[in-house]
Scaffold this active site. Structure first.
Site, mmCIF file in Angstrom:
data_model
loop_
_atom_site.group_PDB
_atom_site.id
_atom_site.type_symbol
_atom_site.label_atom_id
_atom_site.label_comp_id
_atom_site.label_asym_id
_atom_site.label_seq_id
_atom_site.Cartn_x
_atom_site.Cartn_y
_atom_site.Cartn_z
ATOM 1 N N CYS A 53 0.856 -1.191 0.000
ATOM 2 C CA CYS A 53 0.000 0.000 0.000
ATOM 3 C C CYS A 53 0.887 1.234 0.000
ATOM 4 C CB CYS A 53 -0.900 -0.009 1.234
ATOM 5 S SG CYS A 53 -1.746 1.557 1.518
ATOM 6 N N ASP B 96 -0.040 16.627 -1.165
ATOM 7 C CA ASP B 96 -0.351 15.816 -2.343
ATOM 8 C C ASP B 96 0.740 16.050 -3.399
ATOM 9 O OD1 ASP B 96 -3.245 14.459 -3.495
ATOM 10 O OD2 ASP B 96 -1.689 14.976 -4.953
ATOM 11 N N HIS C 114 -4.228 0.983 8.498
ATOM 12 C CA HIS C 114 -4.719 0.794 7.131
ATOM 13 C C HIS C 114 -6.199 0.412 7.114
ATOM 14 C CE1 HIS C 114 -4.525 -0.267 2.825
ATOM 15 N NE2 HIS C 114 -5.440 -1.157 3.176
ATOM 16 N N ASN D 101 -12.763 10.439 -1.525
ATOM 17 C CA ASN D 101 -13.215 9.617 -2.640
ATOM 18 C C ASN D 101 -13.298 8.180 -2.159
ATOM 19 O OD1 ASN D 101 -13.199 11.830 -4.417
ATOM 20 N ND2 ASN D 101 -11.017 11.578 -4.808
ATOM 21 N N HIS E 75 -6.160 3.375 0.537
ATOM 22 C CA HIS E 75 -5.912 3.593 1.977
ATOM 23 C C HIS E 75 -6.672 4.877 2.283
ATOM 24 C CE1 HIS E 75 -2.893 3.669 5.531
ATOM 25 N NE2 HIS E 75 -3.737 4.674 5.731
ATOM 26 N N HIS F 135 -8.263 8.280 2.932
ATOM 27 C CA HIS F 135 -7.597 9.578 3.074
ATOM 28 C C HIS F 135 -8.585 10.697 2.804
ATOM 29 C CE1 HIS F 135 -7.145 8.152 -1.070
ATOM 30 N NE2 HIS F 135 -7.260 9.422 -1.437
ATOM 31 N N HIS G 115 -8.747 14.713 1.502
ATOM 32 C CA HIS G 115 -8.040 15.814 0.845
ATOM 33 C C HIS G 115 -8.475 17.120 1.515
ATOM 34 C CE1 HIS G 115 -7.141 13.504 -3.034
ATOM 35 N NE2 HIS G 115 -8.070 12.753 -2.488
HETATM 36 P P1 AMP Z 1 -7.659 9.651 -4.541
HETATM 37 O O1 AMP Z 1 -7.805 9.818 -6.018
HETATM 38 O O2 AMP Z 1 -8.759 10.270 -3.725
HETATM 39 O O3 AMP Z 1 -7.430 8.207 -4.158
HETATM 40 O O4 AMP Z 1 -6.383 10.483 -4.138
HETATM 41 C C1 AMP Z 1 -5.084 9.983 -4.189
HETATM 42 C C2 AMP Z 1 -4.174 11.160 -4.169
HETATM 43 O O5 AMP Z 1 -2.884 10.694 -3.836
HETATM 44 C C3 AMP Z 1 -4.050 11.901 -5.505
HETATM 45 O O6 AMP Z 1 -4.462 13.257 -5.344
HETATM 46 C C4 AMP Z 1 -2.564 11.791 -5.839
HETATM 47 O O7 AMP Z 1 -2.045 12.949 -6.435
HETATM 48 C C5 AMP Z 1 -1.949 11.518 -4.489
HETATM 49 N N1 AMP Z 1 -0.678 10.807 -4.489
HETATM 50 C C6 AMP Z 1 -0.363 9.708 -5.226
HETATM 51 N N2 AMP Z 1 0.902 9.322 -4.947
HETATM 52 C C7 AMP Z 1 1.378 10.196 -4.021
HETATM 53 C C8 AMP Z 1 2.624 10.345 -3.350
HETATM 54 N N3 AMP Z 1 3.650 9.492 -3.558
HETATM 55 N N4 AMP Z 1 2.779 11.361 -2.480
HETATM 56 C C9 AMP Z 1 1.764 12.230 -2.271
HETATM 57 N N5 AMP Z 1 0.561 12.150 -2.864
HETATM 58 C C10 AMP Z 1 0.378 11.146 -3.739
HETATM 59 ZN ZN ZN Z 2 -2.301 1.399 3.701
#
Ligand code: AMP
Ligand code: ZN
Length: 111
Positions: free
Chosen positions: A3, A29, A45, A84, A95, A97, A99
């Site tokens: 993950c 992000d 997780h 989301n 995982h 989260h 925003h």
């Molecule tokens: P979601 O589409 O709601 O699952 O959001 C996932 C978010 O994770 C997106 O906005 C990506 O830009 C962000 N993301 C993906 N990889 C990384 C990373 N390595 N570091 C920081 N943010 C990330």
């Molecule tokens: Zn995780």
């Protein structure tokens, strides 16, 4: 556990950390959609909000969001909190989260 966010929390993948405590980790992000775009995640997780079995973690995450909104100076002008969930919700990282997005006028359209 394969993950991305678990690896970020463990320090195995670098991140721009903005907050950490025993239960929560927050970082910028990698692909920001606004001047302020922070991801707030539980260290434990859960694949999505539908898996969260301890509602207190959600309350705690919102305490952290309040703190970060003040720190990043988006309280007065406002901001958006987004979660989301699943495929129709366009969740790309499995995982849970939240925003925190702000620092500019956002679009009214949600869908
Ligand atoms: P979601 O589409 O709601 O699952 O959001 C996932 C978010 O994770 C997106 O906005 C990506 O830009 C962000 N993301 C993906 N990889 C990384 C990373 N390595 N570091 C920081 N943010 C990330
Ligand atoms: Zn995780």
């Amino acid at each position: 556990m394969d993950c991305l966010f678990c690896k970020i929390i463990a320090g195995e993948i670098p991140s721009a950390k903005v907050y950490e405590d025993e239960e929560v980790y927050a970082f910028k992000d990698i692909s920001p959609v606004a001047p302020v775009h922070i991801l707030i995640v539980p260290k434990k997780h859960y694949a999505s909000v539908m898996e969260v079995d301890d509602p207190s973690i959600i309350g705690h995450i919102f305490e952290v969001i309040q703190k970060l909104a003040k720190e990043f100076d988006v309280c007065e002008d406002g901001f958006r909190i987004v979660n989301n969930c699943g495929d129709n919700g366009c969740q790309s990282v499995k995982h849970v989260h939240f925003h925190l997005v702000g620092g500019r006028q956002l679009e009214a359209k949600m869908g």
